[in-house]
Write a protein that holds these residues in place. Structure first.
Motif, PDB file in Angstrom:
ATOM      1  N   ASN A  25      48.274  60.471  33.372  1.00  0.00           N
ATOM      2  CA  ASN A  25      46.829  60.675  33.433  1.00  0.00           C
ATOM      3  C   ASN A  25      46.134  59.901  32.328  1.00  0.00           C
ATOM      4  O   ASN A  25      46.734  59.614  31.288  1.00  0.00           O
ATOM      5  CB  ASN A  25      46.474  62.164  33.320  1.00  0.00           C
ATOM      6  N   ALA A  26      44.898  59.558  32.578  1.00  0.00           N
ATOM      7  CA  ALA A  26      44.071  58.919  31.548  1.00  0.00           C
ATOM      8  C   ALA A  26      42.612  59.122  31.915  1.00  0.00           C
ATOM      9  O   ALA A  26      42.250  59.188  33.089  1.00  0.00           O
ATOM     10  CB  ALA A  26      44.372  57.421  31.450  1.00  0.00           C
ATOM     11  N   THR A  27      41.800  59.209  30.884  1.00  0.00           N
ATOM     12  CA  THR A  27      40.359  59.291  31.064  1.00  0.00           C
ATOM     13  C   THR A  27      39.755  58.014  30.493  1.00  0.00           C
ATOM     14  O   THR A  27      40.138  57.588  29.400  1.00  0.00           O
ATOM     15  CB  THR A  27      39.781  60.520  30.335  1.00  0.00           C
ATOM     16  N   PRO A  81      32.445  58.911  32.278  1.00  0.00           N
ATOM     17  CA  PRO A  81      33.878  59.115  32.037  1.00  0.00           C
ATOM     18  C   PRO A  81      34.571  59.640  33.293  1.00  0.00           C
ATOM     19  O   PRO A  81      34.054  60.543  33.953  1.00  0.00           O
ATOM     20  CB  PRO A  81      33.922  60.146  30.902  1.00  0.00           C
ATOM     21  N   VAL A  82      35.697  59.030  33.618  1.00  0.00           N
ATOM     22  CA  VAL A  82      36.463  59.440  34.797  1.00  0.00           C
ATOM     23  C   VAL A  82      37.888  59.749  34.364  1.00  0.00           C
ATOM     24  O   VAL A  82      38.527  58.928  33.702  1.00  0.00           O
ATOM     25  CB  VAL A  82      36.482  58.334  35.877  1.00  0.00           C
ATOM     26  N   LYS A  83      38.334  60.932  34.749  1.00  0.00           N
ATOM     27  CA  LYS A  83      39.717  61.332  34.434  1.00  0.00           C
ATOM     28  C   LYS A  83      40.585  61.158  35.666  1.00  0.00           C
ATOM     29  O   LYS A  83      40.338  61.787  36.701  1.00  0.00           O
ATOM     30  CB  LYS A  83      39.769  62.787  33.947  1.00  0.00           C
ATOM     31  N   VAL A 114      46.932  53.686  32.840  1.00  0.00           N
ATOM     32  CA  VAL A 114      45.744  53.355  32.035  1.00  0.00           C
ATOM     33  C   VAL A 114      44.956  52.237  32.734  1.00  0.00           C
ATOM     34  O   VAL A 114      43.727  52.292  32.859  1.00  0.00           O
ATOM     35  CB  VAL A 114      46.144  52.920  30.611  1.00  0.00           C
ATOM     36  N   ARG A 115      45.682  51.244  33.205  1.00  0.00           N
ATOM     37  CA  ARG A 115      45.043  50.165  33.948  1.00  0.00           C
ATOM     38  C   ARG A 115      44.264  50.739  35.138  1.00  0.00           C
ATOM     39  O   ARG A 115      43.100  50.406  35.358  1.00  0.00           O
ATOM     40  CB  ARG A 115      46.117  49.178  34.433  1.00  0.00           C
ATOM     41  N   GLN A 116      44.906  51.626  35.877  1.00  0.00           N
ATOM     42  CA  GLN A 116      44.234  52.225  37.038  1.00  0.00           C
ATOM     43  C   GLN A 116      42.974  52.982  36.625  1.00  0.00           C
ATOM     44  O   GLN A 116      41.922  52.846  37.258  1.00  0.00           O
ATOM     45  CB  GLN A 116      45.184  53.202  37.751  1.00  0.00           C
ATOM     46  N   ALA A 117      43.081  53.786  35.571  1.00  0.00           N
ATOM     47  CA  ALA A 117      41.939  54.611  35.144  1.00  0.00           C
ATOM     48  C   ALA A 117      40.761  53.730  34.751  1.00  0.00           C
ATOM     49  O   ALA A 117      39.599  54.032  35.076  1.00  0.00           O
ATOM     50  CB  ALA A 117      42.345  55.518  33.982  1.00  0.00           C
TER      51      ALA A 117
END
Lengths: 155, 731
Positions: free
Chosen positions: B351-353, B423-425, B409-412
């Motif tokens: 996961n990443a925000t 901000p998108v998580k 992280v790239r995707q987020a």
């Protein structure tokens, strides 16, 4: 509008009826101590108490909760980390990454509430939560320590 | 906790190679000498130095560059700083600097990478120097205020005193002045025998938050105005999105946007994660499955099998003439082993925000390498690293998955670019996590041993065929001839990292590199896992073929390897290998290896039921890490290593069909649970003079110790991992 009794407070939330209780607790109620690990009741990271019983909230549609049923999450287990299981966990440094430990603690507390002095075999049988860091032997020791402390699970 | 720097490669080469490979990690070079950018907010209290802040209330904040993911590194590093600082341990707290701050300050905190069991051992000198320098500056500030020589002052538990004048003060009172003192050029470090905080079994600094739900993991992050995303990446590696019908889900509750993520994935952004997941599951997507749509476990196995006999291979260790020894042997023992793909299966899914604007990108994520995460974020953001930063959030497990590549992280960031300023998580489902891993590399191994007429091992050829981690994800770190030195972990001819523990007069260990398209990764224990199985199980086979006791047989080969022998003897003695019989129906196995700078061995007591079920009753495990920083946490790592190692040995396997990973969750990817957990007795025997890692090496001995005991119990050899593939039912 769905009414839920969470940690002693009545909360009204908007959610589709098939939303798992886990995600209502995390996203609508806003309590994130209860974790998502698998979504299919395999790992137990989402364990909460429903009327004192340990349940895996990821596979429980919120619509299945009856009015008046009491939900307790890790945040409501004790007001001050004073539950015997929490104290034993701190004393023995049970958690590693800790992600599974909310569920592990809730499962352990429910076990002790029903069986204050479980045998080792009973603990191994009843605690089926997954921990990938591998804290199992300290989990076992922690439950034994909490049981020896005399007090057992509330909540 | 995984990934490894090869001892054969210089640090400079490592960074340069990484840069070339990943387009990331380059920033350590790109920005060196660049003017400091304004990164992050100024701390409320001025620091003494980069490692230490002392607040007026005497709280000591110790900065930690490496990531805590359960392995206890945060506490261990704080112990080392506090030891030299001379502070009151009960006043210690910690914080992570950001990778952006590290870059802006010329990498004052060094390497953020937390893998290869390097978190403590590669910080061992630097963090103690940081603590000692801070103490020197605090004392100098007090001495200056008093007008006395600093050398006459004493420090104990955060109190500075000048005995001859009776004056005393505290760190908190002089911290601001200390921060203005000239940093010392050289500092003397304490002898470990004088330690009072380091080396002691102190309790972790991060436990209580994990007992009441208050510890925030990446998945728990909340930011004002934040939206949530769920993703579906093409199930076939190398595949792409052909078409997607966004209109089918755009009216579903909470849905804000359907986005394409690169060429291969689609995501739905919604107000809650559950609504995003529900919509992305319902989203009609047509995939172009690409060139790997027909790849299967069978095609991969055939590819590796060919490598077992291939004429060309990279040589990892060579002595004498193994081929000639085999030719002239009185007896040749031969066996072929195999190790499958395995998923890290961290309890917290990836996961990443991210929050992106045309000028700046911020990411919050659990990562084992903040700087690599920053590089990945900057690249996806289309911005300079100086316009980005990453806040590291506590990890719900790492095991190597969250270190070398930062695909999530790239995707987020790509998703956040579609909603500038919001901000998108992004949270992966377990299914996404299981099927888009960075898998334990797949290998096969043909072992051939030459015995003379007296049963002495005169030659050994170990041919590994299969996947290279570096070729898969960090090709710039391959040797100039294309060899992957990481493949030979635990088998190297020498060195301080992972040397073989046997002297075999004619030896050839080589690697026919065969790289299937499934993306590999550093998986806790890395290549010591298969290598220890291949070598230690096969030596057990050879000992039996020679009619010798497996321990005695090994000892004859270990005279020149006293530290390897030391841990092996320790477990043998504790389990009673030569002095007691195991309980009826229980059988013993033994194994040793060197990995990640430490020497480890295990002895197992195992029974196998008539219907073929393995039960591990007791494990004895010895570790010589040179120096022990926190014995009770090392014990926790050793015990935990058997959960990870036995999960892998008994059950761990990801199979491939139609280019897809078939296992999707813990129902099809079983792992060890409490009911199967053996008692683990850890023997900690630091011999001094070096420092090794402890998070990984023991993983590697779990499987061979147990599988050798399984042979003792059943007469059957498990040569293919997981053991569940071998029928152990009593005939």
């Amino acid at each position: 509008m769905i009414r839920l009794n969470v940690n002693g407070s009545v909360r009204e939330v908007e959610a589709e009826p098939d939303t798992p209780l886990l995600w209502v607790i995390r996203e609508q109620v806003g309590l994130t101590g209860t974790k998502y690990g698998c979504g299919i009741a395999q790992c137990g990271a989402c364990t909460v108490h429903l009327d004192g019983q340990a349940v895996r909230s990821c596979s429980l549609p919120v619509s299945s909760i009856e009015p008046g049923q009491k939900i307790v999450t890790i945040e409501g287990l004790s007001p001050d980390r004073s539950h015997p299981v929490q104290k034993a966990w701190a004393e023995l440094d049970v958690p590693q990454c800790g992600f599974c430990q909310s569920g592990m603690i809730m499962a352990a507390a429910a076990l002790l509430a029903q069986k204050p002095k479980p045998s080792e075999a009973e603990i191994r049988q009843e605690i089926t939560n997954i921990c990938r860091c591998g804290t199992y032997n300290r989990v076992l020791a922690g439950i034994n320590l909490a049981a020896q402390g005399g007090e057992t699970g509330r909540g | 906790m995984t990934s490894t720097a090869s001892p054969a490669l210089s640090r400079r080469f490592f960074l340069a190679g990484s840069a070339a490979a990943a387009g990331g990690l380059a920033l350590g070079f790109d920005l060196s000498g660049a003017p400091a950018a304004a990164q992050g907010a100024a701390p409320a209290t001025p620091e003494v130095n980069a490692w230490v802040v002392v607040r007026p209330d005497e709280t000591v904040v110790i900065r930690i560059a490496r990531s805590e993911m359960g392995q206890g590194t945060l506490t261990g590093l704080a112990q080392l700083v506090a030891e030299e600082l001379g502070c009151d341990w009960s006043k210690v707290t910690t914080e992570y600097p950001t990778p952006g701050q590290n870059l802006a300050r010329g990498r004052v905190w060094g390497d953020f990478s937390t893998g290869g069991s390097r978190g403590i051992r590669e910080s061992y000198v630097a963090v103690r120097q940081g603590g000692a320098a801070a103490r020197t500056m605090l004392v100098a500030a007090a001495a200056q205020e008093w007008g006395v020589p600093a050398g006459e002052c004493r420090v104990e538990k955060g109190v500075i005193s000048h005995p001859s004048s009776g004056r005393s003060t505290t760190f908190g009172k002089v911290a601001a002045a200390a921060g203005r003192m000239e940093p010392p050029k050289d500092v003397a470090l304490k002898d470990p025998k004088d330690w009072i905080i380091a080396g002691k079994p102190v309790q972790r600094l991060d436990t209580v938050e994990k007992t009441d739900g208050s510890q925030v993991y990446g998945i728990d992050l909340k930011l004002p105005g934040m939206l949530n995303a769920a993703i579906r990446d093409c199930p076939v590696v190398g595949g792409t999105v052909k078409s997607v019908d966004a209109s089918a889900v755009e009216k579903m509750p909470g849905v804000r946007k359907v986005v394409r993520v690169g060429d291969s994935a689609v995501a739905v952004v919604a107000d809650t994660f559950w609504r995003a997941k529900t919509a992305v599951d319902a989203l009609p997507v047509v995939w172009d499955e690409g060139p790997n749509a027909k790849v299967s476990s069978e095609t991969i196995a055939a590819m590796l099998k060919e490598g077992l006999d291939a004429p060309d291979a990279f040589v990892g260790n060579k002595a004498g003439d193994a081929a000639a020894a085999l030719k002239g042997a009185a007896k040749v023992v031969e066996a072929t082993y195999a190790y499958p793909f395995q998923n890290h299966a961290t309890m917290e899914p990836m996961n990443a925000t991210a929050r992106w604007t045309p000028e700046r990108c911020e990411v919050w994520t659990p990562t084992q390498n903040g700087e690599a995460a920053l590089a990945a974020a900057a690249e996806a953001a289309g911005l300079s690293p100086r316009q980005c930063d990453v806040t590291k959030i506590h990890l719900g497990g790492g095991f190597g998955r969250r270190g070398a590549t930062h695909d999530w992280v790239r995707q987020a960031v790509l998703i956040a670019r579609e909603l500038p300023g919001t901000p998108v998580k992004l949270i992966w489902t377990r299914e996404e996590d299981m099927t888009h891993g960075r898998y334990h590399p797949v290998t096969q191994c043909r072992m051939r041993a030459a015995l003379d007429e007296s049963g002495n091992l005169t030659g050994l050829h170990m041919r590994i065929s299969g996947q290279s981690i570096l070729a898969g994800i960090l090709p710039g770190r391959l040797a100039s001839d294309g060899k992957d030195p990481v493949t030979f972990q635990g088998l190297n001819p020498g060195g301080a990292e992972a040397a073989i523990g046997y002297t075999i007069p004619n030896l050839l260990i080589d690697h026919a590199m065969r790289n299937p398209p499934i993306v590999p990764g550093f998986w806790r224990g890395v290549n010591t896992n298969p290598n220890a199985i291949y070598l230690e199980c096969f030596l057990d086979e050879v000992a039996h073929a020679a009619g010798q006791d497996p321990l005695a047989f090994r000892r004859k080969l270990m005279a020149k390897h006293p530290k390897h022998l030391g841990v092996l003897n320790a477990v043998a003695e504790r389990i009673g290998w030569e002095t007691s019989k195991p309980p009826a129906g229980v059988h013993r196995g033994i194994a040793q290896i060197m990995g990640f700078g430490s020497y480890v061995a295990a002895a197992a007591e195992v029974s196998v039921s008539d219907d073929g079920k393995i039960k591990v009753h007791r494990i004895v495990a010895a570790t010589d890490p040179g120096v022990a920083i926190n014995p009770q946490q090392i014990e926790a790592q050793v015990a935990g290593s058997f959960v990870y190692g036995l999960s892998a040995a008994l059950y761990g396997e990801c199979t491939v069909k139609d280019g897809r990973i078939e296992q999707t969750n813990f129902d099809s990817y079983p792992v060890l649970r409490l009911d199967e957990m053996p008692a683990v007795e850890a023997i900690l025997m630091p011999s001094g003079g070096f420092i090794g890692g402890v998070g990984e090496p023991t993983i590697a001995v779990a499987a061979p110790a147990v599988l050798n005991a399984v042979f003792a119990a059943t007469g059957k050899r498990v040569r293919q991992i997981p053991a569940s593939r071998t029928d152990l039912k009593r005939a």
